[in-house]
Motif scaffolding. Structure first.
Motif, short mmCIF file in Angstrom:
data_model
loop_
_atom_site.label_atom_id
_atom_site.label_comp_id
_atom_site.label_asym_id
_atom_site.label_seq_id
_atom_site.Cartn_x
_atom_site.Cartn_y
_atom_site.Cartn_z
N ASN A 32 1.47 2.84 -3.93
CA ASN A 32 0.63 3.85 -4.58
C ASN A 32 0.18 4.93 -3.58
N ASN B 65 -13.72 -3.47 -3.61
CA ASN B 65 -13.93 -2.01 -3.63
C ASN B 65 -14.45 -1.49 -4.96
N ARG C 118 0.81 -1.23 0.00
CA ARG C 118 0.00 0.00 0.00
C ARG C 118 0.84 1.28 0.00
N ARG D 44 -9.51 6.20 -5.18
CA ARG D 44 -8.21 6.90 -5.18
C ARG D 44 -7.15 6.05 -5.88
N ALA D 45 -7.16 4.73 -5.62
CA ALA D 45 -6.19 3.84 -6.25
C ALA D 45 -6.45 3.77 -7.76
N ASN D 46 -7.67 4.02 -8.15
CA ASN D 46 -8.06 4.00 -9.57
C ASN D 46 -7.66 5.31 -10.28
N GLY D 47 -7.16 6.28 -9.53
CA GLY D 47 -6.66 7.51 -10.14
C GLY D 47 -7.53 8.73 -9.93
N LEU D 48 -8.71 8.56 -9.31
CA LEU D 48 -9.59 9.71 -9.08
C LEU D 48 -9.02 10.60 -7.97
N MET E 12 -7.18 1.57 -17.22
CA MET E 12 -6.31 2.75 -17.13
C MET E 12 -4.99 2.52 -17.89
N ALA F 135 -12.91 5.95 -14.55
CA ALA F 135 -11.58 6.58 -14.39
C ALA F 135 -10.95 6.98 -15.74
N PHE G 299 -7.94 -5.01 -4.71
CA PHE G 299 -8.03 -5.19 -3.26
C PHE G 299 -8.64 -6.53 -2.88
N MET H 9 -4.55 -0.89 -8.66
CA MET H 9 -4.56 -1.75 -7.47
C MET H 9 -5.82 -2.60 -7.43
N GLY I 136 -10.72 2.48 -3.17
CA GLY I 136 -10.85 1.93 -4.52
C GLY I 136 -10.75 3.02 -5.56
N ASN J 176 -1.80 11.52 -7.48
CA ASN J 176 -2.72 11.19 -8.56
C ASN J 176 -1.98 10.82 -9.85
N ARG K 190 -0.84 7.22 -9.51
CA ARG K 190 -1.95 6.27 -9.56
C ARG K 190 -2.51 6.08 -10.96
N LYS K 191 -2.23 7.03 -11.86
CA LYS K 191 -2.64 6.84 -13.26
C LYS K 191 -1.95 5.62 -13.86
N SER L 180 -8.95 -1.94 -13.36
CA SER L 180 -7.56 -1.52 -13.22
C SER L 180 -6.88 -1.48 -14.59
N LEU M 3 -1.21 4.82 -0.62
CA LEU M 3 -2.34 4.66 0.31
C LEU M 3 -1.83 4.70 1.75
N GLY N 109 -13.58 1.62 1.93
CA GLY N 109 -13.19 0.86 0.74
C GLY N 109 -13.53 1.58 -0.56
N GLN N 110 -14.67 2.30 -0.57
CA GLN N 110 -15.06 3.02 -1.77
C GLN N 110 -14.06 4.15 -2.07
#
Lengths: 245, 212
Positions: free
Chosen positions: A50, A89, A47, B120-124, A155, A103, A85, A83, B118, A75, A78-79, A152, A52, B114-115
């Motif tokens: 990226n 999520n 974690r 933030r990890a996706n780039g938002l 992207m 995204a 989980f 990830m 999910g 950000n 993360r592009k 994932s 987190l 989790g939302q």
């Protein structure tokens, strides 16, 4: 340049020393599997990649961005670094197709028609074309995880982090997810995987990193690790996990 | 009861209209202000969270009548003169916004970490995640308690009677003191409130079922 590089990284939660002097390099296209007993810091480690979790000391470079520098925009990292989980999520308020398309649309500003075409291709790849208009709550765990992988991939990342992707699944769902992960590996995407699936680690992993108590005890190519682990803790861990299968 | 209504029809109607107008304005602005403060209470910055918290605690813990009096009596002394209707509507808006903020905040918290992870990890970004993922789910979760707040708001609009806001309650007072028919007058006033609150109550139930 390596995809990921940890240099003397430490992580504390208050007084608890969660990651101890981590040094680790992951090259582009490599599949690195993190294993170790629970509480060993595998999830914390993955974690940090990226952002987190932040790190307390040391340097962490991901895709040429320095995460230890406070000014680095997470950000941007993360592009290129996706990830997956343990608990999926997925966006509960969006359909499967929208989960995949959101995204790329709002982060990458991808052309809508092209975005949809690619999303449908990915859904086909994970074997869920028929579920495009379903909501996550209508899917089984294995299906959710395959959608999460497709989300994932949408992207077009250079690297995907998998944090125990099969640990919350019923046994009969696990193989479907592992098969999709193999396809991801074949695409040449760098993968860092936390898992207890030793079969997958052996078959797909290029390298095994064994952690215990927040330390990397062993970092070997897959063959060597499984045939002849150097560390006593790793040997014990392996014998336990293999006799349980 | 009927004769009270027919003899004072115009007076009741004016009050009814003012009550609706005040409620609609207060509902619109308290929903916006309340939502903003709910979001501010969940941002990463501690300073912003504290400021939002102070606002909410002030307006949630002072009686509506006191807040309204401040705008009716105190504000005109130092700034500008406000009519009873305006002062009452502002008071009602600020008071209700504090409760709406608490309600919406509970919804945001209920969506689950989790939302956020999910997305933030996706780039938002944080705000994109709020807008596309967290808030739509949060509002759906808080429809029943928000409905309660709306019903309370309509009933609380009777605070206008204290500051000559010409609402339903005020007009009722006028009619009652002129006709001495207190019981019948206030019964009619009660029925007028029910005409507003009952449909709203049923609509909220319907919405809750439809979106569940």
């Amino acid at each position: 340049m390596s995809m990921i590089e940890f240099k003397n990284v430490d992580k504390y939660y208050g007084n608890f020393h969660a990651l101890k002097n981590i040094n680790l390099k992951v090259e582009k296209g490599e599949v690195v599997v993190l294993i170790g007993p629970s509480g060993s810091g595998k999830s914390t480690l993955i974690r940090t990649i990226n952002g987190l979790e932040d790190i307390s000391n040391g340097q962490l470079i991901v895709n040429n961005y320095d995460l230890s520098d406070k000014k680095t925009d997470m950000n941007k990292i993360r592009k290129d670094v996706g990830m997956v989980f343990q608990h999926f999520n997925l966006y509960e308020n969006k359909t499967v197709l929208e989960n995949i398309m959101l995204a790329p649309r709002i982060v990458l500003h991808k052309d809508e028609a092209e975005n949809k075409k690619y999303a449908l291709e990915l859904l086909e790849m994970v074997g869920l074309s028929s579920k495009a208009e379903s909501y996550p709550r209508m899917l089984s765990g294995g299906q959710k995880q395959r959608v999460a992988i497709a989300r994932s991939l949408a992207m077009q990342p250079k690297c995907i982090l998998f944090d125990e992707p099969t640990s919350a699944l019923d046994p009969e769902m696990i193989d479907d997810v592992l098969d999709v992960m193999k396809t991801v590996a074949e695409r040449g995407i760098t993968m860092v995987v936390v898992t207890h699936e030793m079969g997958f680690a052996r078959e797909v992993g290029n390298r095994i990193v064994f952690l215990a108590d927040g330390e990397i005890l062993e970092d070997d190519d897959t063959e060597t690790f499984f045939k002849n682990p150097k560390e006593e803790r790793a040997r014990q861990f392996l014998s336990k996990i293999i006799t349980h299968k | 009861m009927i004769h009270i209504l027919s003899e004072n029809w115009q007076t009741f109607l004016t009050g009814f209209e003012n009550t609706i107008l005040c409620s609609v304005i207060a509902l619109f602005f308290s929903l916006i202000i309340g939502s903003i403060f709910a979001i501010l209470q969940t941002v990463p910055s501690k300073l912003v969270r504290t400021i939002a918290n102070i606002y909410i605690e002030i307006f949630r813990n002072i009686p509506l009548l006191v807040i309204t009096m401040v705008f009716y009596v105190v504000v005109p002394q130092f700034f500008i003169k406000l009519s009873g209707f305006t002062a009452g509507t502002i008071g009602l808006t600020l008071y209700t916004s504090a409760f709406i903020a608490e309600t919406v905040r509970a919804g945001i918290k209920a969506v689950g970490v989790g939302q956020m992870e999910g997305a933030r990890a996706n780039g938002l970004t944080y705000w994109q995640t709020m807008r596309y993922i967290i808030l739509p789910q949060a509002f759906k979760l808080v429809i029943p308690p928000l409905g309660n707040q709306f019903i309370n708001l309509i009933k609380n609009s009777s605070v206008l009677a204290f500051v000559a806001g010409f609402d339903l309650m005020y007009q009722g007072d006028v009619i009652a003191s002129a006709s001495f028919e207190t019981i019948n007058t206030y019964l009619v006033v009660g029925v007028f409130y029910l005409i507003l609150t009952l449909p709203l109550s049923y609509y909220m139930r319907y919405l809750e079922k439809k979106l569940a």
